[in-house]
Design a protein around this motif. Structure first.
Motif, mmCIF file in Angstrom:
data_model
loop_
_atom_site.group_PDB
_atom_site.id
_atom_site.type_symbol
_atom_site.label_atom_id
_atom_site.label_comp_id
_atom_site.label_asym_id
_atom_site.label_seq_id
_atom_site.Cartn_x
_atom_site.Cartn_y
_atom_site.Cartn_z
ATOM 1 N N ALA A 120 0.824 -1.212 0.000
ATOM 2 C CA ALA A 120 0.000 0.000 0.000
ATOM 3 C C ALA A 120 0.856 1.259 0.000
ATOM 4 O O ALA A 120 0.472 2.283 -0.568
ATOM 5 C CB ALA A 120 -0.920 -0.006 1.215
ATOM 6 N N GLN A 146 -5.643 -1.154 2.816
ATOM 7 C CA GLN A 146 -6.460 -0.252 2.005
ATOM 8 C C GLN A 146 -6.627 1.099 2.700
ATOM 9 O O GLN A 146 -6.624 2.153 2.045
ATOM 10 C CB GLN A 146 -7.824 -0.895 1.750
ATOM 11 C CG GLN A 146 -7.767 -2.141 0.882
ATOM 12 C CD GLN A 146 -9.093 -2.875 0.822
ATOM 13 O OE1 GLN A 146 -10.060 -2.510 1.468
ATOM 14 N NE2 GLN A 146 -9.131 -3.946 0.039
ATOM 15 N N LEU A 191 -3.632 3.300 2.093
ATOM 16 C CA LEU A 191 -3.703 3.970 0.794
ATOM 17 C C LEU A 191 -4.599 5.207 0.879
ATOM 18 O O LEU A 191 -4.277 6.267 0.324
ATOM 19 C CB LEU A 191 -4.227 2.987 -0.256
ATOM 20 C CG LEU A 191 -3.936 3.297 -1.723
ATOM 21 C CD1 LEU A 191 -2.454 3.399 -1.989
ATOM 22 C CD2 LEU A 191 -4.564 2.227 -2.614
#
Length: 291
Positions: A162, A257, A260
């Motif tokens: 990420a 996630q 990110l």
């Protein structure tokens, strides 16, 4: 590099250390449990509550500390507070009915919360200089997931991926962000949207994934990124594209996630000429003056 960016980049390291932390205070098999927090910690409370109950440890409620009303009795209460000083969390602990086992998850030793709990999980290695929380909340969820029996051998690698990944769209083209989750990742979606508001003062929303079609999609358009955390049904992508928006997905662990999304929030802040280390109107801890 800002403190916020450095702390985002350190998360694979803090997640690796999370696996060595004794998180058994978060379990209490069969005990009816309450998880309290404010802001980011409230969203982490939502995720932790879902993870604990899904793992079979017992009924678990998550309540925003400022909205806590002492109506129900619990066997165990878990207070999430990075600073150990947030007024609403301390007040909620003082007003608990009965004598539940009280646990604090915090990043700082010797703060007022210590005197109000029976047990503490100290994540001082994940403390932050930045007002905007990033590594502390993700690390506490890594501790919880490990305590609840998940195999997290993939997590550090996903975190590194990420950090190395391209951001999903140019920040110049994005004026609206929506984050969707399901199950324990609903809390992550709320947290991602909060990061965008805090760091970049930008328009961001968050919803349980399948509720997105029940109204929120009406404001989506070409400047919208709609970001999925976890196992969000693929069928939503057609709805998102039909509104002219861009869906964002990847196969990384939901915590990665979120990394990110944190990076995107910082990039958007810098594009707008903002300093993510100094978010508007915010402080590290909300300490209220009693009337």
């Amino acid at each position: 590099m800002t403190d916020t960016a450095r702390e985002i980049a350190s998360q694979p390291e803090t997640w690796a250390r999370a696996a060595t932390v004794d998180g058994s205070a978060l379990t209490g098999r069969g005990e009816r449990t309450l998880v309290l927090g404010c802001g980011t910690s409230w969203f982490m409370a939502q995720s932790l509550a879902e993870l604990r109950e899904a793992a079979g440890f017992g009924e678990t409620d998550a309540v925003c500390a400022s909205e806590f009303v002492p109506r129900r009795r619990y066997d165990r209460v878990i207070a999430l507070t990075r600073s150990g000083t947030s007024t609403e969390v301390l007040d909620a602990l003082r007003r608990l009915p009965g004598s539940p086992h009280r646990v604090a998850v915090t990043a700082v030793d010797g703060e007022p919360v210590d005197d109000l709990v029976d047990e503490r999980i100290l994540l001082d290695f994940a403390d932050e200089r930045s007002v905007v929380q990033t590594r502390f909340p993700t690390t506490l969820l890594a501790v919880a997931r490990h305590a609840y029996g998940e195999n997290l051998s993939h997590l550090v690698g996903d975190g590194a991926a990420a950090l190395a990944a391209e951001l999903p769209a140019g920040v110049r083209d994005v004026g609206h962000l929506v984050f969707l989750g399901t199950g324990w990742t609903v809390g992550l979606a709320h947290e991602a949207a909060l990061k965008v508001r805090e760091a970049a003062q930008a328009w961001s929303e968050s919803y349980p994934a399948m509720d997105y079609r029940h109204g929120p999609v009406a404001v989506a358009g070409p400047e919208s990124l709609v970001w999925a955390f976890g196992a969000v049904p693929d069928s939503l992508d057609d709805t998102i594209r039909g509104a002219g928006a861009t869906p964002v997905r990847n196969g990384l662990d939901p915590l990665a996630q979120l990394v990110l999304a944190q990076r995107f929030a910082v990039a958007l802040a810098e594009h707008k000429g903002l300093d993510p280390d100094r978010p508007r109107l915010l402080t590290r801890s909300v300490i209220l003056t009693q009337p």
